[in-house]
Motif scaffolding. Sequence first.
Motif, short mmCIF file in Angstrom:
data_model
loop_
_atom_site.label_atom_id
_atom_site.label_comp_id
_atom_site.label_asym_id
_atom_site.label_seq_id
_atom_site.Cartn_x
_atom_site.Cartn_y
_atom_site.Cartn_z
N LEU A 322 0.81 -1.22 0.00
CA LEU A 322 0.00 0.00 0.00
C LEU A 322 0.85 1.27 0.00
O LEU A 322 0.36 2.35 -0.35
N LEU A 323 2.12 1.16 0.39
CA LEU A 323 2.98 2.34 0.49
C LEU A 323 3.44 2.80 -0.89
O LEU A 323 3.59 2.00 -1.81
N SER A 324 3.67 4.10 -1.01
CA SER A 324 4.16 4.70 -2.25
C SER A 324 5.01 5.91 -1.87
O SER A 324 5.13 6.24 -0.69
N PRO A 325 5.61 6.61 -2.85
CA PRO A 325 6.37 7.82 -2.52
C PRO A 325 5.50 8.95 -1.97
O PRO A 325 6.03 9.94 -1.46
N THR A 326 4.18 8.82 -2.09
CA THR A 326 3.27 9.85 -1.56
C THR A 326 2.97 9.56 -0.09
O THR A 326 2.53 8.46 0.24
N PRO A 327 3.21 10.52 0.83
CA PRO A 327 2.92 10.28 2.24
C PRO A 327 1.45 9.90 2.45
O PRO A 327 0.55 10.53 1.89
N ASP A 331 -3.66 6.21 9.77
CA ASP A 331 -5.02 5.73 10.00
C ASP A 331 -5.69 5.29 8.70
O ASP A 331 -6.52 4.37 8.69
N GLU A 332 -5.29 5.91 7.57
CA GLU A 332 -5.82 5.48 6.28
C GLU A 332 -5.23 4.12 5.89
O GLU A 332 -5.94 3.27 5.31
N LEU A 333 -3.95 3.92 6.18
CA LEU A 333 -3.35 2.61 5.93
C LEU A 333 -4.04 1.54 6.76
O LEU A 333 -4.25 0.41 6.29
N ALA A 334 -4.39 1.87 7.99
CA ALA A 334 -5.11 0.91 8.83
C ALA A 334 -6.47 0.59 8.24
O ALA A 334 -6.89 -0.57 8.20
N ARG A 335 -7.15 1.63 7.73
CA ARG A 335 -8.48 1.40 7.15
C ARG A 335 -8.37 0.52 5.91
O ARG A 335 -9.13 -0.45 5.76
N GLN A 336 -7.41 0.83 5.04
CA GLN A 336 -7.31 0.06 3.80
C GLN A 336 -6.79 -1.36 4.03
O GLN A 336 -7.12 -2.28 3.27
N SER A 337 -5.96 -1.54 5.04
CA SER A 337 -5.44 -2.88 5.31
C SER A 337 -6.40 -3.73 6.13
O SER A 337 -6.27 -4.95 6.18
N GLY A 338 -7.35 -3.05 6.78
CA GLY A 338 -8.30 -3.78 7.62
C GLY A 338 -7.71 -4.26 8.93
O GLY A 338 -8.29 -5.12 9.60
N ALA A 339 -6.57 -3.71 9.33
CA ALA A 339 -5.90 -4.12 10.56
C ALA A 339 -6.01 -3.03 11.63
O ALA A 339 -6.06 -1.84 11.30
N PRO A 340 -6.02 -3.41 12.90
CA PRO A 340 -6.04 -2.40 13.98
C PRO A 340 -4.79 -1.53 13.92
O PRO A 340 -3.71 -1.98 13.53
N THR A 341 -4.94 -0.29 14.35
CA THR A 341 -3.82 0.66 14.29
C THR A 341 -2.58 0.18 15.02
O THR A 341 -1.46 0.34 14.50
N PRO A 342 -2.67 -0.41 16.24
CA PRO A 342 -1.44 -0.87 16.90
C PRO A 342 -0.68 -1.91 16.08
O PRO A 342 0.56 -1.91 16.06
N ILE A 343 -1.40 -2.78 15.37
CA ILE A 343 -0.75 -3.78 14.52
C ILE A 343 -0.08 -3.10 13.33
O ILE A 343 1.05 -3.43 12.95
N VAL A 344 -0.77 -2.13 12.75
CA VAL A 344 -0.22 -1.38 11.61
C VAL A 344 1.04 -0.64 12.04
O VAL A 344 2.06 -0.64 11.32
N LEU A 345 1.02 0.01 13.20
CA LEU A 345 2.19 0.74 13.67
C LEU A 345 3.38 -0.19 13.88
O LEU A 345 4.52 0.14 13.53
N ALA A 346 3.12 -1.37 14.45
CA ALA A 346 4.20 -2.32 14.68
C ALA A 346 4.79 -2.81 13.35
O ALA A 346 6.01 -2.91 13.19
N ALA A 347 3.93 -3.08 12.39
CA ALA A 347 4.40 -3.55 11.09
C ALA A 347 5.18 -2.46 10.36
O ALA A 347 6.22 -2.73 9.73
N LEU A 348 4.71 -1.23 10.41
CA LEU A 348 5.41 -0.13 9.75
C LEU A 348 6.77 0.11 10.38
O LEU A 348 7.74 0.45 9.69
#
Length: 368
Positions: A322-327, A331-348
């Motif tokens: 989902l990542l690209s050169p555009t910031p 929270d949008e990455l969490a919405r699109q991935s369907g994962a809770p924010t704490p999980i998204v933060l850990a993965a990022l």
Amino acid sequence: MPRPSLSAREIVDWLRLARAEAVGPVTFNRLLERYATPARALEALPEVARRGGRAQPLAIPTAADAERELAAGEALGARLICAADPAFPRLLLELDPRPPLIWTLGDADLLRPRAVGIVGARVASAAGRRFAQGLAADLGRAGYAVVSGMARGIDAAAHEGALPYGTVAVLGGGIDDIYPPENAGLHAQLAARGCIVSESAPGRRAQAQDFPRRNRIISGLSLGVVVVEAELKSGSLITARQAGEQGREVFAVPGSPLDPRARGANDLIRQGATLVESAEDVLAVLNGLRGLADPEPPAYQGAGAAPDDGDVDAVRERLAGLLSPTPMPIDELARQSGAPTPIVLAALMELALAGRAELLPGALAVAG
């Protein structure tokens, strides 16, 4: 409740984590949120980077490396202040992300909440230098420390005007990096009568990538930033933009439309910056602030429960796609991935340590 000071061992661990490869301010704070202490974060760091897909081991300073940096600073008469230390500047604690640490040389009491940044052109006009010097002196007499970057031109004039009252120079290199060389005398005066601040290690020479960080600290230490002269593409306008993003006041001194050095400041005024013709224009705004001039220092927050590794594994590659050169907002990455924010933060964080992502201020992420 006052924050306890760090032990000597904790300071070494804090410094090692802050200087580790691929660990910027955002990642540093995410690591502490997940692992609670620098020691635990350092222990986990190699495995976290490997899980993110890093092939080569991270370069992590040893305890001896950190102790050498501490000894170099002490030899200069400088002091390292970590973000968990009660002496860390309160306004810097409000930044997102807060810087992990700063080196200070001189009177650290000048890093008080009542401070104003003054920045501008290096190739400044005589009138611009005179105005900056007078403005800094007037603000100093009114009880405000003046913060700038010790560059030639407007910065140097602001420091000179404020020296009798209190001034802070923020450097891109280490606290002993005298640039430009003709400011050697000013550097000595700042060390003796003011304060010099840097995020960089003593002995480090400034590089191009250090100046945006330097500018962020200038605005972060200030309740507001005054731009005296600046062209449309200049570091001074970056400092003004960062000030606005940090919730600081932005001021600009108008100039002749025939002078390219006035275009940046004039453009800021068009965008809503407060027009400045004297110190009274600055004081009228800053003296009216309530609640910002003496904020309560927040405790450095440690970890809660760490996310389950299996949950992080399940979403990591999806996020990388989902990542690209555009910031992108996290929270949008969490919405699109369907994962809770704490999980998204850990993965990022794992992807960032592997060099596959970059975590940016303002809860943003881009591809690495």
